[in-house]
Write an enzyme that holds these catalytic residues in place. Sequence first.
Site, PDB file in Angstrom:
ATOM      1  N   HIS A  16     -45.622 -47.536  11.999  1.00 59.11           N
ATOM      2  CA  HIS A  16     -44.639 -47.899  13.025  1.00 59.11           C
ATOM      3  C   HIS A  16     -43.340 -47.114  12.870  1.00 59.11           C
ATOM      4  O   HIS A  16     -42.628 -47.273  11.881  1.00 59.11           O
ATOM      5  CB  HIS A  16     -44.350 -49.410  12.957  1.00 59.11           C
ATOM      6  CG  HIS A  16     -43.334 -49.868  13.949  1.00 59.11           C
ATOM      7  ND1 HIS A  16     -42.387 -50.827  13.668  1.00 59.11           N
ATOM      8  CD2 HIS A  16     -43.097 -49.467  15.232  1.00 59.11           C
ATOM      9  CE1 HIS A  16     -41.617 -51.006  14.733  1.00 59.11           C
ATOM     10  NE2 HIS A  16     -42.029 -50.201  15.688  1.00 59.11           N
ATOM     11  N   ASN A  24     -38.192 -55.678  12.378  1.00 59.27           N
ATOM     12  CA  ASN A  24     -37.967 -56.593  13.497  1.00 59.27           C
ATOM     13  C   ASN A  24     -37.925 -58.051  13.037  1.00 59.27           C
ATOM     14  O   ASN A  24     -37.287 -58.888  13.678  1.00 59.27           O
ATOM     15  CB  ASN A  24     -39.042 -56.399  14.565  1.00 59.27           C
ATOM     16  CG  ASN A  24     -38.827 -55.107  15.336  1.00 59.27           C
ATOM     17  OD1 ASN A  24     -37.705 -54.631  15.458  1.00 59.27           O
ATOM     18  ND2 ASN A  24     -39.902 -54.518  15.850  1.00 59.27           N
ATOM     19  N   GLU A  66     -42.527 -47.958   8.942  1.00 59.55           N
ATOM     20  CA  GLU A  66     -43.291 -49.077   8.387  1.00 59.55           C
ATOM     21  C   GLU A  66     -44.779 -48.731   8.375  1.00 59.55           C
ATOM     22  O   GLU A  66     -45.325 -48.313   9.403  1.00 59.55           O
ATOM     23  CB  GLU A  66     -43.094 -50.342   9.240  1.00 59.55           C
ATOM     24  CG  GLU A  66     -41.690 -50.891   9.215  1.00 59.55           C
ATOM     25  CD  GLU A  66     -41.510 -52.073  10.147  1.00 59.55           C
ATOM     26  OE1 GLU A  66     -40.788 -53.013   9.765  1.00 59.55           O
ATOM     27  OE2 GLU A  66     -42.078 -52.070  11.256  1.00 59.55           O
TER      28      GLU A  66
END
Length: 530
Positions: A460, A510, A472
Site C-alpha cells: 500500500h 489509516n 505498508e
Amino acid sequence: MKNFTFEIDGDGIALVTFDSPGKSMNVISADVMADFAELSEKIKTDDAVKGVVLTSGKSAFCAGADLSELGGGSGELEKLSEDERKAKLFEQCYRLNKTLRELETCGKPIAAAINGLALGGGFEITMACHYRVMPSDNPKAKVGLPEAMVGVLPGGGGTQRLPRLVGVMNAAPILLQGKQHDGPSAQQLGIAHAVVPMAELVSKAKELVKEDPMNATQPWDGDKFKFPGGGPYHPAGAQVFGAASPMLRKNTYGNYPAQRYILSCVYEGAQVSIDQGLRIESRYFTKLLMRPESRNMIRSLFLSKQALEKGGRRPASQKKGEVNKIAVIGAGFMGAGIATVSAQAGIDVVLIDANQEGADKGKQHAVDHFNKGVKRGKLSQEKADAIAGRIVATTDYALLSDVDLVIEAVFENSELKNKITKMAEDVIPADAVFASNTSSIPITGLAKASSREDQFIGIHFFSPVEKMMLVEIIMGDNTGDYALSRAIDYVTKIKKTPIVVSDTRGFYANRCVMRFIGEGMNMLAEGIKP
C-alpha cells in the site's frame, strides 16, 4: 589508532585520513572518539607536525555520531539515579566537545578536505578545523546538521560554531530544518574557504595550511571577534532572536523539544565565550536525551528506520532477491505514480489499463515528472527519456509473462480486483508475487480470488507516490514468507521505507488517522476551539 592513518610530508604537513575498518561509512563511535583524543594530542605535541589536512578514505567524509550507541545505552542508564544518569550522560556528551576544542586550540593550522558527505558530527569536526575545502564537481559532497530531524541536537559544537561562522539567520535552516549545502553554496555562505575539483582537494587544503602556518586561531578566539549579524543584544541580532521563538512555536506547536533546545543553545551561547557555550550545548544535549520524545525519535526515525530500509523485517528463511521487472495494473493517479518511482529505480514496468488511452495517460504522468527534473537541472533530457523508456504502456496481459511482481492499483472494488487477479495469474510466472495496492479492502479476502494465496500480499502506497516515503506491506492470513521477502526487495529497491503490518481495518497509517480524527471530534464536542 584504528580509525585514522597519519602521514607527514616533507613540509611537515600531516595528512590524516579517517577510514574506519570494516565499515562502509565513517561514524563517530566510542572507539573513534578514543582515537580522536590520541590524534589531537599527537598533533599538539609532535614537533615534526607543522600543520594538518584531515580527509576521509571513504566516499563520504563522516555521517555523524553512531546514534545506536546513544539508543543502546539507555538500559544501563535506567539503573542509575536521575542525578547519576545526568552526570553520566553529560560526561558522554561533553567528550566530543572537549576533544574538538583541544584540536582547534592545538596551535597548529588544520584544514578539512571534505571529499564527501559530512553530516552531524562529521560537519562539526570540520568546523573545528581552521580551513574547509570542498569539491566543485561532487554534488554528493554536502555539509549539514540533521540531528533535529531525529530528535537530538548537534552535540559537537554545531550550535556554537555555525552561528559564529555564518550568523544566526543563515545557521537557522541548517540547525532547525536539517538543510544541507554542497561546495558552491557552502562557500557562498562562508562555510567553505575554497571549492576546487576533487582531484585538487588535498593539495588545496595543504596550500591553505602552508600559506599562513602561524594562523591557527579560530575567528571566535580572536580579540576582535564580532558575532555575524549581531548577537541577542545587538539591534540587528535582537530582531532575529525576537522573531525566532514565535516562528518556531508556529511551526512545531511546542511538540519538538530538540528545536527549542537548539534555539536556547544558540541564544545563551551567543552571550558567552565559546568554551562556556560548548558546556551549555552539552547540558542541553543531556537534558534532551533524558526526554522520552527524543529517545523515541532516535529509536523510530533512526534506528528502526535504518533497519527497515535494510530489509530488517525479512523472514529468516528468505534471502535477498532481485525485482527487475514489474507490472502495474491500473494507470490512474496511484498506478502512474508507482510506475514512475519504479522506473526511476531502474525497474522495467509494464503499465496496463483497460484501454490504450488510459495506459498512455499513465505513462505521460511519468514523462511529465521526469521532464520537471530536467527543468530543475536534476536530470539530463537523455536520462529522463531513458527512464521513461522503461515503462511500456499497454492493454496486453501477455506482456506479463516474465514479471517478478504484479501491483494491482485499480479502483477500490472487490469484484474488479478479483477479475484482475485471475487475468494476471493466467499469464505471470509461477514464482511471481501478486500485490494489491488497496487502502481499505482486507487482503485475506482479496486473496481468495488467487490460486496461490501464499504469493498474494498487500503493498500500500500513499499519495502522491513520488513524495510519500512510507509503504505498508500487508500480510494476509495465508501470505507466505517468500511473498513478504519479494515485497521487501521491491520497496527497498525503490528507496522507500517498508513497514510490515497486519490485515486489520485501516492497516497501520489509516488506523492511526482514524484515532486522530476521533480524538479531534471528541475535543470539538467538549467545546475546544478547532
